[in-house]
Design a protein around this motif. Structure first.
Motif, PDB file in Angstrom:
ATOM      1  N   ALA A  21       0.822  -1.211   0.000  1.00  0.00           N
ATOM      2  CA  ALA A  21       0.000   0.000   0.000  1.00  0.00           C
ATOM      3  C   ALA A  21       0.858   1.264   0.000  1.00  0.00           C
ATOM      4  N   LEU A  22       1.962   1.275   0.716  1.00  0.00           N
ATOM      5  CA  LEU A  22       2.839   2.437   0.741  1.00  0.00           C
ATOM      6  C   LEU A  22       3.355   2.749  -0.663  1.00  0.00           C
ATOM      7  N   LEU A  23       3.658   1.739  -1.424  1.00  0.00           N
ATOM      8  CA  LEU A  23       4.193   1.930  -2.770  1.00  0.00           C
ATOM      9  C   LEU A  23       3.200   2.624  -3.686  1.00  0.00           C
ATOM     10  N   ASP A  24       1.925   2.514  -3.391  1.00  0.00           N
ATOM     11  CA  ASP A  24       0.895   3.102  -4.233  1.00  0.00           C
ATOM     12  C   ASP A  24       0.528   4.525  -3.830  1.00  0.00           C
TER      13      ASP A  24
ATOM     14  N   SER B 223       5.872  15.840  -4.984  1.00  0.00           N
ATOM     15  CA  SER B 223       5.542  15.075  -6.181  1.00  0.00           C
ATOM     16  C   SER B 223       4.285  14.215  -5.992  1.00  0.00           C
ATOM     17  N   ASP B 224       3.455  14.201  -7.029  1.00  0.00           N
ATOM     18  CA  ASP B 224       2.277  13.323  -7.046  1.00  0.00           C
ATOM     19  C   ASP B 224       2.620  11.919  -7.532  1.00  0.00           C
ATOM     20  N   THR B 225       3.861  11.704  -7.918  1.00  0.00           N
ATOM     21  CA  THR B 225       4.319  10.404  -8.406  1.00  0.00           C
ATOM     22  C   THR B 225       4.199   9.361  -7.308  1.00  0.00           C
ATOM     23  N   PRO B 226       3.626   8.197  -7.622  1.00  0.00           N
ATOM     24  CA  PRO B 226       3.589   7.124  -6.623  1.00  0.00           C
ATOM     25  C   PRO B 226       5.006   6.687  -6.230  1.00  0.00           C
ATOM     26  N   VAL B 227       5.166   6.260  -5.003  1.00  0.00           N
ATOM     27  CA  VAL B 227       6.469   5.808  -4.507  1.00  0.00           C
ATOM     28  C   VAL B 227       7.022   4.710  -5.416  1.00  0.00           C
ATOM     29  N   ARG B 228       6.165   3.795  -5.839  1.00  0.00           N
ATOM     30  CA  ARG B 228       6.576   2.687  -6.719  1.00  0.00           C
ATOM     31  C   ARG B 228       7.229   3.241  -8.000  1.00  0.00           C
ATOM     32  N   ASP B 229       6.607   4.238  -8.604  1.00  0.00           N
ATOM     33  CA  ASP B 229       7.142   4.809  -9.839  1.00  0.00           C
ATOM     34  C   ASP B 229       8.439   5.567  -9.590  1.00  0.00           C
ATOM     35  N   ALA B 230       8.522   6.276  -8.487  1.00  0.00           N
ATOM     36  CA  ALA B 230       9.752   6.997  -8.158  1.00  0.00           C
ATOM     37  C   ALA B 230      10.921   6.023  -8.008  1.00  0.00           C
ATOM     38  N   LEU B 231      10.669   4.891  -7.373  1.00  0.00           N
ATOM     39  CA  LEU B 231      11.712   3.875  -7.243  1.00  0.00           C
ATOM     40  C   LEU B 231      12.084   3.307  -8.610  1.00  0.00           C
TER      41      LEU B 231
ATOM     42  N   ASN C 204      18.048  -0.368 -18.090  1.00  0.00           N
ATOM     43  CA  ASN C 204      17.904  -1.801 -18.316  1.00  0.00           C
ATOM     44  C   ASN C 204      16.668  -2.287 -17.551  1.00  0.00           C
ATOM     45  N   THR C 205      15.623  -2.612 -18.281  1.00  0.00           N
ATOM     46  CA  THR C 205      14.355  -3.001 -17.663  1.00  0.00           C
ATOM     47  C   THR C 205      14.490  -4.264 -16.821  1.00  0.00           C
ATOM     48  N   ASP C 206      15.247  -5.232 -17.298  1.00  0.00           N
ATOM     49  CA  ASP C 206      15.410  -6.481 -16.546  1.00  0.00           C
ATOM     50  C   ASP C 206      16.096  -6.229 -15.202  1.00  0.00           C
ATOM     51  N   LYS C 207      17.144  -5.419 -15.209  1.00  0.00           N
ATOM     52  CA  LYS C 207      17.840  -5.110 -13.963  1.00  0.00           C
ATOM     53  C   LYS C 207      16.952  -4.296 -13.026  1.00  0.00           C
ATOM     54  N   THR C 208      16.164  -3.388 -13.594  1.00  0.00           N
ATOM     55  CA  THR C 208      15.263  -2.581 -12.778  1.00  0.00           C
ATOM     56  C   THR C 208      14.195  -3.455 -12.130  1.00  0.00           C
ATOM     57  N   GLU C 209      13.634  -4.364 -12.893  1.00  0.00           N
ATOM     58  CA  GLU C 209      12.628  -5.275 -12.348  1.00  0.00           C
ATOM     59  C   GLU C 209      13.222  -6.104 -11.209  1.00  0.00           C
TER      60      GLU C 209
ATOM     61  N   VAL D  78      14.204   5.211   0.388  1.00  0.00           N
ATOM     62  CA  VAL D  78      13.844   6.413  -0.377  1.00  0.00           C
ATOM     63  C   VAL D  78      14.499   7.650   0.237  1.00  0.00           C
ATOM     64  N   ASN D  79      14.490   7.758   1.555  1.00  0.00           N
ATOM     65  CA  ASN D  79      15.137   8.896   2.190  1.00  0.00           C
ATOM     66  C   ASN D  79      16.629   8.953   1.889  1.00  0.00           C
ATOM     67  N   GLU D  80      17.260   7.813   1.833  1.00  0.00           N
ATOM     68  CA  GLU D  80      18.700   7.767   1.587  1.00  0.00           C
ATOM     69  C   GLU D  80      19.058   8.019   0.122  1.00  0.00           C
ATOM     70  N   HIS D  81      18.238   7.510  -0.807  1.00  0.00           N
ATOM     71  CA  HIS D  81      18.620   7.539  -2.214  1.00  0.00           C
ATOM     72  C   HIS D  81      17.865   8.552  -3.078  1.00  0.00           C
TER      73      HIS D  81
END
Length: 71
Positions: A8-11, A23-31, A42-47, A65-68
């Motif tokens: 839920a936090l990721l959304d 930012s209105d960007t979801p946490v999941r998308d920011a990551l 690289n999509t495979d590495k990101t996944e 997220v706070n660190e990076h």
């Protein structure tokens, strides 16, 4: 009894979770964007990098997220 949704936090939007973000960007998308930039788009590495966040605790995600991502 209701089921707990562990991601839920990721959304939630970045500004809902982090007082330093507007930012209105979801946490999941920011990551996702962070990892795409970090590994040359690289999509495979990101996944692969995103998988642990699907089961990590909110505290671990927030700390990462706070660190990076905090600027």
């Amino acid at each position: 009894m209701s089921e707990i949704v562990k991601t839920a936090l990721l959304d939630r939007s970045m500004k809902e979770v982090f007082d330093w973000s507007d930012s209105d960007t979801p946490v999941r998308d920011a990551l996702w964007y962070y990892f795409m930039e970090s590994n040359g788009h690289n999509t495979d590495k990101t996944e692969e990098a995103m998988l642990p966040f699907m089961s990590d605790s909110d505290d671990k995600i927030i700390a990462f997220v706070n660190e990076h991502l905090k600027k």
